[in-house]
Design a protein around this motif. Structure first.
Motif, mmCIF file in Angstrom:
data_model
loop_
_atom_site.group_PDB
_atom_site.id
_atom_site.type_symbol
_atom_site.label_atom_id
_atom_site.label_comp_id
_atom_site.label_asym_id
_atom_site.label_seq_id
_atom_site.Cartn_x
_atom_site.Cartn_y
_atom_site.Cartn_z
ATOM 1 N N HIS A 27 0.814 -1.214 0.000
ATOM 2 C CA HIS A 27 0.000 0.000 0.000
ATOM 3 C C HIS A 27 0.851 1.269 0.000
ATOM 4 O O HIS A 27 0.301 2.361 -0.179
ATOM 5 N N TYR A 147 -1.857 -7.532 1.056
ATOM 6 C CA TYR A 147 -0.865 -7.203 2.078
ATOM 7 C C TYR A 147 0.453 -7.942 1.899
ATOM 8 O O TYR A 147 1.315 -7.868 2.777
ATOM 9 N N ALA A 219 -3.095 -6.639 17.588
ATOM 10 C CA ALA A 219 -3.744 -5.660 16.713
ATOM 11 C C ALA A 219 -4.191 -4.429 17.487
ATOM 12 O O ALA A 219 -4.130 -3.304 16.978
ATOM 13 N N PRO A 223 -1.728 0.316 16.803
ATOM 14 C CA PRO A 223 -1.808 1.761 16.526
ATOM 15 C C PRO A 223 -0.930 2.599 17.449
ATOM 16 O O PRO A 223 -0.323 3.587 17.006
ATOM 17 N N PRO A 264 -5.384 6.010 5.468
ATOM 18 C CA PRO A 264 -6.001 4.893 6.198
ATOM 19 C C PRO A 264 -5.548 3.516 5.709
ATOM 20 O O PRO A 264 -5.285 2.622 6.518
ATOM 21 N N SER A 265 -5.449 3.334 4.375
ATOM 22 C CA SER A 265 -5.031 2.020 3.862
ATOM 23 C C SER A 265 -3.567 1.747 4.197
ATOM 24 O O SER A 265 -3.194 0.614 4.524
ATOM 25 N N ARG A 267 -2.008 2.917 6.793
ATOM 26 C CA ARG A 267 -1.954 2.654 8.235
ATOM 27 C C ARG A 267 -2.366 1.216 8.532
ATOM 28 O O ARG A 267 -1.769 0.553 9.389
ATOM 29 N N ARG A 268 -3.388 0.727 7.835
ATOM 30 C CA ARG A 268 -3.794 -0.678 8.018
ATOM 31 C C ARG A 268 -2.678 -1.614 7.576
ATOM 32 O O ARG A 268 -2.451 -2.660 8.197
ATOM 33 N N ASN A 269 -1.996 -1.259 6.494
ATOM 34 C CA ASN A 269 -0.888 -2.081 6.010
ATOM 35 C C ASN A 269 0.243 -2.141 7.020
ATOM 36 O O ASN A 269 0.806 -3.217 7.303
ATOM 37 N N ARG A 271 -0.068 -1.669 10.204
ATOM 38 C CA ARG A 271 -0.565 -2.457 11.338
ATOM 39 C C ARG A 271 -0.397 -3.948 11.064
ATOM 40 O O ARG A 271 -0.014 -4.712 11.949
ATOM 41 N N MET A 272 -0.678 -4.363 9.817
ATOM 42 C CA MET A 272 -0.494 -5.768 9.460
ATOM 43 C C MET A 272 0.964 -6.181 9.614
ATOM 44 O O MET A 272 1.272 -7.261 10.126
#
Length: 388
Positions: A27, A147, A219, A223, A264-265, A267-269, A271-272
């Motif tokens: 991402h 991911y 998870a 953050p 946002p995407s 940040r999710r990446n 986090r993964m």
């Protein structure tokens, strides 16, 4: 590569994008889109599985050979017809490979093969199982492409292999606390009785609960860790951090390097990446604990003692004699070791993510890697936006 031997911006940008993917950060690639970059890449795998399912599900033992062949041909023809119709509805050539995949194509893949057992024999159970398998395969393929989970896990394991000393330190540091669990649970009669009575599916559900809790806790804390890494990043660090990466030539041609906020995407990446990296470390520790418990039980818990605790003969897989004592590997030992190791993994996860000393000692490499990735992203985005 330019005529003078210097790396061009386009080459450096492409090399940087591959660098992101290898580290599980697709991402970070500019204008990454699921409908184009994820689903379209999954199409060949989906089609192969689709054809295999037609070949397996269409034939019926009640049909003659020619009837089964006709069923397979009819299934493939139906697939091609649906493909052509969807392409025309999308404004593409009849049999063109899609340049984007939407809900219609996903629905066709999940439900299409499931209709075959219904059409050829009314086998509704096979239809439900087929739809469930297709949905699971699609979900796994989506996660991998979205991911880069396989690339991320490979990179993480390779780094762990390069840092065996650190991993060994983690295990040694964790053992004293985890051994308390071993003493309280591993040598408890009730634990062995449960292991004897519980069936494998039920045990696996119990292990999944521990694993799920570990993932959830990692998870939830991710953050906070990401925010700390971003806060720790300054523009003056960027040039130093990108040195030695494919993005270094781009940094040398930039006058300034600021760190843009994560989308946002993205940040999710990230986090993964944090969760997978932490759980990889936890898996190594719990795997070492499992092996330790198996060896410990094999040596100090004779088959006769296991039978006494269980109240019935143990399920012996193999045995041997040592000092006139019958020792052996039993199903109960494997179950107990697995249960205690899974519980230890949860305990270690909580300690790892709540103890600042643990984090500083064992997650420092993860933080350094993410700080470098954020710095590379800053330079990369600046170059891409300037060129677009």
């Amino acid at each position: 590569m330019t005529a003078s031997g210097a790396v061009s911006d386009d080459d450096a940008i492409r090399a940087t994008e591959r660098w992101f993917v290898r580290r599980g950060l697709p991402h970070f690639v500019y204008r990454f889109r699921s409908s184009r970059d994820v689903w379209v890449a999954v199409v060949p795998v989906v089609l192969l599985l689709f054809v295999i399912e037609i070949g397996v599900l269409a034939p019926n033992e009640d049909y003659p050979i020619l009837g089964s062949i006709a069923a397979v041909v009819g299934g493939v023809a139906a697939l091609l017809a649906v493909w052509a119709v969807v392409n025309r509805l999308r404004g593409r050539r009849w049999l063109a490979r899609p340049d984007r995949v939407g809900p219609v194509e996903v629905l066709v893949f999940v439900l299409g093969p499931a209709l075959i057992p219904l059409a050829f024999g009314g086998q509704w159970r096979s239809a439900i199982v087929t739809a469930g398998v297709n949905l699971a395969v699609l979900a796994l393929a989506y996660l991998e492409r979205r991911y880069a989970v396989v690339s991320l896990a490979t990179w993480t394991l390779r780094n762990l292999g390069d840092r065996l000393r650190t991993v060994s330190a983690v295990i040694i540091r964790a053992l004293p606390l985890l051994l308390i669990v071993v003493v309280l649970v591993f040598f408890t009669t009730e634990t062995w009785q449960i292991a004897h009575d519980v069936r494998w599916p039920v045990l696996l559900i119990g292990l999944s609960i521990f694993i799920g809790l570990s993932i959830a806790f990692a998870a939830i804390r991710a953050p906070e860790q990401i925010g700390a890494i971003e806060a720790d990043m300054s523009a003056s660090d960027v040039r130093e951090l990108v040195a030695g990466t494919p993005c270094a030539p781009l940094a040398s041609r930039r006058s300034r390097a600021s760190v843009p906020p994560l989308s946002p995407s993205e940040r999710r990446n990230v986090r993964m990446v944090v969760v997978v990296s932490e759980l990889t470390l936890v898996t190594v520790v719990s795997g070492a604990m499992f092996l330790f418990l198996v060896v410990l039980g094999l040596v100090v818990v004779p088959v006769s003692l296991q039978a006494t605790w269980i109240g019935a003969p143990a399920d012996v897989l193999f045995s041997f004699h040592l000092f006139d004592e019958r020792l052996g590997m039993t199903t109960e030992l494997i179950k107990v070791a697995g249960f205690v190791a899974a519980f230890s993994a949860l305990q270690f996860t909580v300690s790892l993510l709540s103890d600042r000393t643990y984090q500083d000692e064992f997650l420092g490499d993860l933080r350094d890697g993410l700080r470098q990735a954020l710095a590379v992203r800053a330079v990369y985005l600046g170059s891409v936006l300037r060129a677009s």
